[in-house]
Design an enzyme around this catalytic site. Structure first.
Site, PDB file in Angstrom:
ATOM      1  N   GLU A 122       4.951  23.791  -0.557  1.00 50.51           N
ATOM      2  CA  GLU A 122       3.683  24.497  -0.388  1.00 50.51           C
ATOM      3  C   GLU A 122       3.834  25.685   0.564  1.00 50.51           C
ATOM      4  O   GLU A 122       3.345  26.776   0.300  1.00 50.51           O
ATOM      5  CB  GLU A 122       2.643  23.533   0.196  1.00 50.51           C
ATOM      6  CG  GLU A 122       1.324  24.192   0.534  1.00 50.51           C
ATOM      7  CD  GLU A 122       0.264  23.184   0.942  1.00 50.51           C
ATOM      8  OE1 GLU A 122       0.632  22.138   1.485  1.00 50.51           O
ATOM      9  OE2 GLU A 122      -0.920  23.460   0.695  1.00 50.51           O
TER      10      GLU A 122
ATOM     11  N   GLU B 126      -5.681  15.056  -1.888  1.00 52.90           N
ATOM     12  CA  GLU B 126      -6.189  16.272  -2.486  1.00 52.90           C
ATOM     13  C   GLU B 126      -5.973  16.182  -3.996  1.00 52.90           C
ATOM     14  O   GLU B 126      -6.850  15.751  -4.723  1.00 52.90           O
ATOM     15  CB  GLU B 126      -5.483  17.492  -1.882  1.00 52.90           C
ATOM     16  CG  GLU B 126      -6.349  18.725  -1.973  1.00 52.90           C
ATOM     17  CD  GLU B 126      -6.099  19.726  -0.847  1.00 52.90           C
ATOM     18  OE1 GLU B 126      -6.604  20.823  -0.971  1.00 52.90           O
ATOM     19  OE2 GLU B 126      -5.408  19.411   0.139  1.00 52.90           O
TER      20      GLU B 126
ATOM     21  N   ASP C  48      -4.070  28.294  -7.640  1.00 52.20           N
ATOM     22  CA  ASP C  48      -2.690  27.861  -7.822  1.00 52.20           C
ATOM     23  C   ASP C  48      -2.288  28.015  -9.288  1.00 52.20           C
ATOM     24  O   ASP C  48      -1.217  28.532  -9.611  1.00 52.20           O
ATOM     25  CB  ASP C  48      -2.528  26.398  -7.392  1.00 52.20           C
ATOM     26  CG  ASP C  48      -2.971  26.144  -5.966  1.00 52.20           C
ATOM     27  OD1 ASP C  48      -3.992  26.708  -5.549  1.00 52.20           O
ATOM     28  OD2 ASP C  48      -2.295  25.383  -5.258  1.00 52.20           O
TER      29      ASP C  48
HETATM   30  C1  BGC Z   1      -4.440  23.504  -1.580  1.00 56.01           C
HETATM   31  C2  BGC Z   1      -4.045  24.826  -2.139  1.00 56.01           C
HETATM   32  C3  BGC Z   1      -5.327  25.474  -2.517  1.00 56.01           C
HETATM   33  C4  BGC Z   1      -6.001  25.727  -1.203  1.00 56.01           C
HETATM   34  C5  BGC Z   1      -7.157  26.618  -1.212  1.00 56.01           C
HETATM   35  C6  BGC Z   1      -5.160  23.744  -0.325  1.00 56.01           C
HETATM   36  O1  BGC Z   1      -5.475  22.626   0.387  1.00 56.01           O
HETATM   37  O2  BGC Z   1      -3.383  22.623  -1.482  1.00 56.01           O
HETATM   38  O3  BGC Z   1      -2.970  24.920  -2.900  1.00 56.01           O
HETATM   39  O4  BGC Z   1      -5.268  26.528  -3.362  1.00 56.01           O
HETATM   40  O5  BGC Z   1      -6.241  24.556  -0.503  1.00 56.01           O
HETATM   41  O6  BGC Z   1      -6.775  27.649  -0.503  1.00 56.01           O
END
Ligand code: BGC
Length: 891
Positions: A750, A477, A484
């Site tokens: 997270e 990712e 965030d």
């Molecule tokens: C990320 C998050 C991001 C989200 C969207 C995730 O996979 O790691 O931090 O904001 O997707 O909701």
């Protein structure tokens, strides 16, 4: 407690001095992209209070020797003041000095600051885009390309500059020596519209006669594997390449230009594959000795193709480059099967540097992970990212030092297989890599766990500020998720100088917004499986981030530059929600509310349309106030109307007339209170009491996700229930901020329970151990626990109002504001409270003491000491009797 940088040594009763002169947000003003860069400085003085009354700027041109001096400008401004000279053109050099006056004293001229413009006009570029002639396999990680060219100089240079960038990531060398120390240059921007170039002073690298320039270019973000759910390769194109322009000024006054052209030659080399997600494989047997020197015979290398470089996309950096920083040594454990497990004691982002010695062809494999499960690397959270580096030894008979060049991993543990013999302590180290941001904020308190939590926030920021502000640094990712950053921006702006870094990212946001028709959920945007659609709290970053950064760094120009993007976002949402209620389309909602099932992180307690409507109100109101600040009263009025419409819709749809809010969740009340959606009187009082009740009923375990978490402690504090906020922040049971600390966390996780209490890793397929979003609590620790808050742009006015509680006996926060160091230190012993605070020159503060009368005092720059008797606990304004909406009893 000693934290923060060493104090500026002003010497005993030294004369006030102008220090730290900067242009824009550059710490290294070589190759800047602004033709009229704004100027900032600080004052070092022991004469307090210092209030600047005037300043003067001198700009000299070292070539024409022309000196331009502004008149003495009567102004207290010292942050980002306008450039008073002629606009710079490409390559222009200037030397800058500043002096300042107060009513009582004048400073001498500051030490000179030399600055130099980059290539400001597209026509200044002659370089083409050189790509290797061969066709690779676009479906897999590809070998890095080695590119080189020789050239002859009639004389040694008096000055030489290298302007360089790539499709891919590059390292460049001259005559066998690496140029610069950047990592993963040119970084990641929205390449379709903005590709950064770097500028290096390479005068010392060149000599009369034959010279050689060589570069290695790897896949990087340009064509490497990116994205989740399978992701994609070749997001920006299938071929990597180099754009380089070497300009050499010779003693006879002429300039020789060596650019990427058809005279370059290409080859593959020892870097077999290199991928940001999957790691690097290096076959040292294929090392090309001396490949960037003139003595190397490149006759076997292939010709290159030259493509147009589209120089209108090329932009100078606004923030610092990525560099290697801290170095860590591991504890090494040998396993019976010959593997070694390394523990670096800290979750970091970076890579290993190893120095093994063994026979030719020996394969050494390094895998990385943030946590162990059952004593082994837990790689499930990495999803598709293989995070595996491989070195094949050449067998030189001595230690072969190696560190991958074009990859990064998020890890605390590494597993090495294939090491010949046993690695010694000196044979393995880890380098921590991140954007070279200047550290500006510190916090510590008497509770070691809370101090560790703060330290974890700092580490998660380091790991996720690698050119782009990412969600996480380890799995498939590593994207610039807007939501965030939106919640973390205030904390980030305190801890490090993110002004240039985020200014650049916001330019990408605006570019992607223009190109893709909305603010995408991550920036730079690349389409994988997820569409570019407007999503509340994520797209709202377009408004909130420039507003936060503009305020913290007193950068009105940033607001001007982002204004169109801010307006476009709110206008778009108001079209989707013409009545003010945003209840259509996909939403993330209060993402990762701990009550949401592990496999459905958006399914929290709070209605996503409540979140969306609240945010619509909030950002419309911000745009209204920005418009007013920028002198656009009609726009201010228009957005005030949009904001009011959203507020009315919110109240009609989600709030009762008493102050009850649907969803009846902590996030719903925190949003309603913090975003001003309820009337200040009874409604807010009722809602605050209900919030307190919910917090208590939950046993002070956290019950909020990405949206509620940054707001809840402020909502409680402003409802005079700071003890409840302390209850949340000091909670150690799961879920809470300190639970991960009790589990040995060294970064912010997270999920509240990324690791479950039994030590197993959360089964959710989205479980990172390095995600800064919940670290947004840092801002509350700074502003409320320590009591160091901005009360005006750039901290020119401060609010010093510590709120001791939770049994803490001391706290300290230090922030290097744009005006200089601000510091708050307090101690509490029984009822006695003592406060030491330092306010930078040119600023004022209101101090509010935590005594019975909430005594306030106005102070100017300098160091101040206060002592008082703490407000007795019984006098703490406690919420009154609480209605219980779940109760079946008659009231
Ligand atoms: C990320 C998050 C991001 C989200 C969207 C995730 O996979 O790691 O931090 O904001 O997707 O909701």
């Amino acid at each position: 407690m000693t934290i923060g940088p060493d104090a500026l040594d002003t010497g005993p009763r030294a004369r006030p001095r102008v220090v730290d002169v900067r242009v824009e947000h550059h710490r290294e003003p070589l190759g800047i992209g602004e033709a009229t860069p704004r100027i900032s400085w600080k004052i070092a003085t022991e004469q307090h209070p210092w209030v600047q009354t005037a300043y003067q700027v001198e700009i000299s041109d070292p070539v024409s020797r022309l000196v331009e001096r502004s008149p003495a400008v009567r102004s207290p401004e010292s942050i980002l003041v306008p450039w008073p000279g002629r606009a710079l053109r490409s390559r222009d050099r200037r030397v800058l000095r500043v002096r300042a006056w107060s009513a009582a004293a004048a400073t001498p001229w500051s030490p000179p600051l030399a600055l130099e413009a980059g290539l400001l006009e597209p026509e200044a570029w002659q370089a083409g885009l050189v790509v290797p002639g061969w066709e690779g396999d676009p479906e897999s990680d590809q070998p890095a390309a080695y590119l080189r060219r020789t050239f002859t100089l009639p004389d040694g240079p008096i000055r030489a500059r290298l302007y360089v960038t790539a499709h891919g990531v590059y390292e460049i060398e001259l005559n066998g020596l690496r140029v610069g120390d950047h990592v993963l240059a040119p970084g990641w921007t929205s390449y379709e519209d903005r590709l950064r170039y770097q500028v290096f002073d390479v005068t010392g690298h060149l000599a009369a006669g034959e010279n050689c320039v060589g570069a290695i270019v790897a896949d990087g973000w340009y064509r490497g594997h990116l994205g989740f759910r399978g992701g994609r390769r070749n997001v920006y194109g299938q071929r990597t390449g180099l754009i380089a322009q070497l300009e050499i000024e010779l003693p006879d006054g002429t300039t020789s230009v060596v650019a990427t052209d058809g005279l370059w030659r290409a080859s593959t080399g020892p870097i077999v594959t290199s991928s940001l997600y999957h790691g690097e494989t290096h076959d040292a047997r294929c090392e090309i000795k001396g490949w960037s020197t003139t003595s190397f015979d490149a006759s076997g290398w292939s010709p290159v193709q030259v493509l147009p470089a589209s120089s209108h996309r090329l932009v100078a950096p606004m923030g610092p480059p990525v560099r290697r920083h801290e170095r860590l040594r591991p504890q090494i454990e040998r396993r019976e099967d010959g593997r070694f497990i390394l523990d670096f004691g800290q979750v970091i982002v970076g890579r290993l540097r190893i120095a093994p010695c063994g026979p030719s062809g020996t394969l050494i494999t390094i895998r990385h992970a943030e946590v162990l499960e059952d004593g082994e690397l837990c790689v499930r959270p990495l999803r598709a990212a293989r995070a595996t580096d491989r070195l094949i030894l050449a067998g030189t008979g001595s230690r072969e030092e190696w560190e991958p060049r074009f990859t990064l991993h998020g890890f605390r543990y590494a597993e090495i297989t294939g090491w010949p013999g046993v690695p010694h302590e000196d044979d393995v180290e880890a380098w921590v890599i991140h954007s070279d941001l200047e550290r500006t904020g510190w916090f510590e308190c008497s509770d070691p766990d809370l101090s560790r939590l703060h330290e974890n926030v700092v580490w998660s920021m380091r790991g996720n500020f690698v050119d782009v502000p990412t969600d996480c640094p380890q799995r498939d990712e590593r994207l610039g998720w807007t939501g965030d950053l939106q919640v973390f921006a205030p904390t980030a702006s305190f801890l490090f100088d993110v002004s240039g870094f985020l200014t650049s990212w916001l330019r990408d946001l605006a570019a992607d917004q223009r190109r893709y028709g909305t603010v995408p959920a991550y920036v730079p945007w690349a389409r994988f499986t997820f569409p570019a659609i407007p999503i509340a709290a994520w797209g709202d970053a377009a408004v909130i981030v420039p507003w936060v950064v503009g305020h913290r760094f007193a950068d009105r120009g940033l607001l001007e530059a982002q204004y169109e993007s801010m307006v476009a976002w709110v206008d778009q949402v108001s079209k989707i929600a013409p009545g003010g209620l945003w209840d259509s389309g996909f939403q993330f909602g209060d993402w990762l509310d701990p009550s949401a099932p592990a496999d459905s992180p958006g399914a929290g307690r709070t209605d996503p349309s409540l979140v969306a409507t609240a945010y619509h109100h909030h950002t419309a109101l911000i745009v209204s106030s920005v418009a007013a600040t920028l002198g656009r009263p009609a726009e201010a009025q228009r957005f005030a109307v949009i904001a009011e419409r959203a507020r009315t819709a919110f109240r009609r749809e989600f709030a009762s007339s008493t102050g009850r809010v649907v969803s009846d969740s902590q996030t719903a009340y925190a949003l309603a209170l913090q975003f001003g959606l309820l009337d200040p009187g009874d409604e807010s009082v009722w809602a605050a009491r209900r919030l307190v009740r919910l917090v208590r009923e939950a046993g002070h375990r956290i019950a909020t996700g990405f949206v509620g978490t940054p707001l809840i402690c402020d909502a409680l504090t402003e409802a005079d229930a700071v003890d409840e906020a302390y209850g949340l922040v000091l909670q150690r049971a799961c879920p809470s901020w300190l639970y991960p600390v009790t589990m040995g966390a060294t970064t912010i996780w997270e999920r509240w329970d990324s690791m479950l209490p039994d030590g197993s890793v959360n089964p959710g397929q989205m479980t990172s151990f390095n995600h800064y979003a919940f670290g947004a609590i840092g801002d509350w620790l700074h502003r409320v626990v320590a009591g160091l808050a901005p009360a005006g742009p750039g901290y020119r006015r401060l609010e010093i109002a510590p709120r001791p509680g939770g049994g803490l006996t001391s706290a300290v926060a230090v922030h290097e504001t744009p005006y200089g160091r601000a510091e708050v230190r307090w101690t509490r012993s029984g009822e006695r409270f003592e406060l030491f605070t330092t306010i930078p020159p040119g600023t004022t503060a209101r101090v509010r003491l935590p005594d019975a009368a909430s005594t306030t005092q106005e102070i100017g720059s300098g160091t101040h000491h206060f002592a008082c008797r703490m407000r007795p606990a019984t006098q703490d304004p406690q919420p009154g009797p609480l209605p219980d909406i779940h109760s079946t009893e008659a009231p």
